[in-house]
Design a protein around this motif. Structure first.
Motif, PDB file in Angstrom:
ATOM      1  N   HIS A  66       0.726  -1.399  -0.050  1.00 46.06           N
ATOM      2  CA  HIS A  66       0.148   0.081  -0.069  1.00 46.06           C
ATOM      3  C   HIS A  66       0.782   1.178  -0.020  1.00 46.06           C
ATOM      4  CE1 HIS A  66      -3.680  -1.943   0.263  1.00 46.06           C
ATOM      5  NE2 HIS A  66      -3.427  -2.596   1.513  1.00 46.06           N
ATOM      6  N   LEU A  67       2.051   1.259   0.715  1.00 47.94           N
ATOM      7  CA  LEU A  67       2.802   2.371   0.744  1.00 47.94           C
ATOM      8  C   LEU A  67       3.527   2.828  -0.575  1.00 47.94           C
ATOM      9  CD1 LEU A  67       4.368   4.604   2.594  1.00 47.94           C
ATOM     10  CD2 LEU A  67       6.120   2.572   2.670  1.00 47.94           C
ATOM     11  N   LEU A  68       3.863   1.678  -1.357  1.00 41.42           N
ATOM     12  CA  LEU A  68       4.446   1.790  -2.734  1.00 41.42           C
ATOM     13  C   LEU A  68       3.575   1.972  -3.891  1.00 41.42           C
ATOM     14  CD1 LEU A  68       7.205  -0.539  -2.397  1.00 41.42           C
ATOM     15  CD2 LEU A  68       7.316   1.767  -2.526  1.00 41.42           C
ATOM     16  N   GLY A  69       2.132   1.747  -3.489  1.00 40.46           N
ATOM     17  CA  GLY A  69       1.020   1.843  -4.382  1.00 40.46           C
ATOM     18  C   GLY A  69       0.742   0.820  -5.140  1.00 40.46           C
ATOM     19  N   PHE A  70       0.896  -0.564  -4.728  1.00 47.27           N
ATOM     20  CA  PHE A  70       0.550  -1.779  -5.249  1.00 47.27           C
ATOM     21  C   PHE A  70      -0.676  -1.966  -4.831  1.00 47.27           C
ATOM     22  CE2 PHE A  70       5.191  -2.148  -5.719  1.00 47.27           C
ATOM     23  CZ  PHE A  70       5.275  -2.532  -7.204  1.00 47.27           C
ATOM     24  N   PRO A  71      -1.664  -2.682  -5.757  1.00 49.51           N
ATOM     25  CA  PRO A  71      -3.071  -2.919  -5.236  1.00 49.51           C
ATOM     26  C   PRO A  71      -2.901  -4.367  -5.028  1.00 49.51           C
ATOM     27  CG  PRO A  71      -3.239  -2.912  -7.599  1.00 49.51           C
ATOM     28  CD  PRO A  71      -1.674  -2.216  -7.270  1.00 49.51           C
ATOM     29  N   CYS A  72      -3.476  -4.709  -3.865  1.00 47.67           N
ATOM     30  CA  CYS A  72      -3.389  -5.989  -3.442  1.00 47.67           C
ATOM     31  C   CYS A  72      -4.890  -6.708  -2.941  1.00 47.67           C
ATOM     32  CB  CYS A  72      -2.457  -6.248  -2.433  1.00 47.67           C
ATOM     33  SG  CYS A  72      -3.011  -5.409  -0.728  1.00 47.67           S
ATOM     34  N   HIS A  73      -6.161  -6.029  -2.994  1.00 47.10           N
ATOM     35  CA  HIS A  73      -7.128  -6.489  -2.813  1.00 47.10           C
ATOM     36  C   HIS A  73      -8.337  -5.583  -3.240  1.00 47.10           C
ATOM     37  CE1 HIS A  73      -7.148  -4.394   1.023  1.00 47.10           C
ATOM     38  NE2 HIS A  73      -5.884  -4.830   1.355  1.00 47.10           N
TER      39      HIS A  73
END
Length: 73
Positions: A66-73
């Motif tokens: 989340h800090l790096l901006g990757f979506p995960c859910h």
């Protein structure tokens, strides 16, 4: 012999040492592979592309995603 040699030696400057690219290349490749693995585990280690079974890696790097901006859910 009361002359202080530390004052005299302070003015001497050593010439820079040239490092050949041949010596730096293995470290550059190692850094690139390490960075690629880090980006993979933080950004893509989940679901069908998972190398590690379970959700341990996903949960370990969850906040970093989340800090790096990757979506995960």
């Amino acid at each position: 012999m009361s002359q202080d040699t530390s004052v005299l030696s302070a003015n001497i400057v050593a010439p820079p040492v040239a490092i050949p690219v041949r010596d730096l290349l293995p470290w550059g490749v190692f850094g690139l592979v390490l960075a690629s693995l880090l980006i993979y585990f933080v950004g893509a280690e989940q679901g069908a592309t998972s190398l590690v079974s379970g959700h341990y890696v996903h949960e370990f790097v969850h906040d970093g995603r989340h800090l790096l901006g990757f979506p995960c859910h």
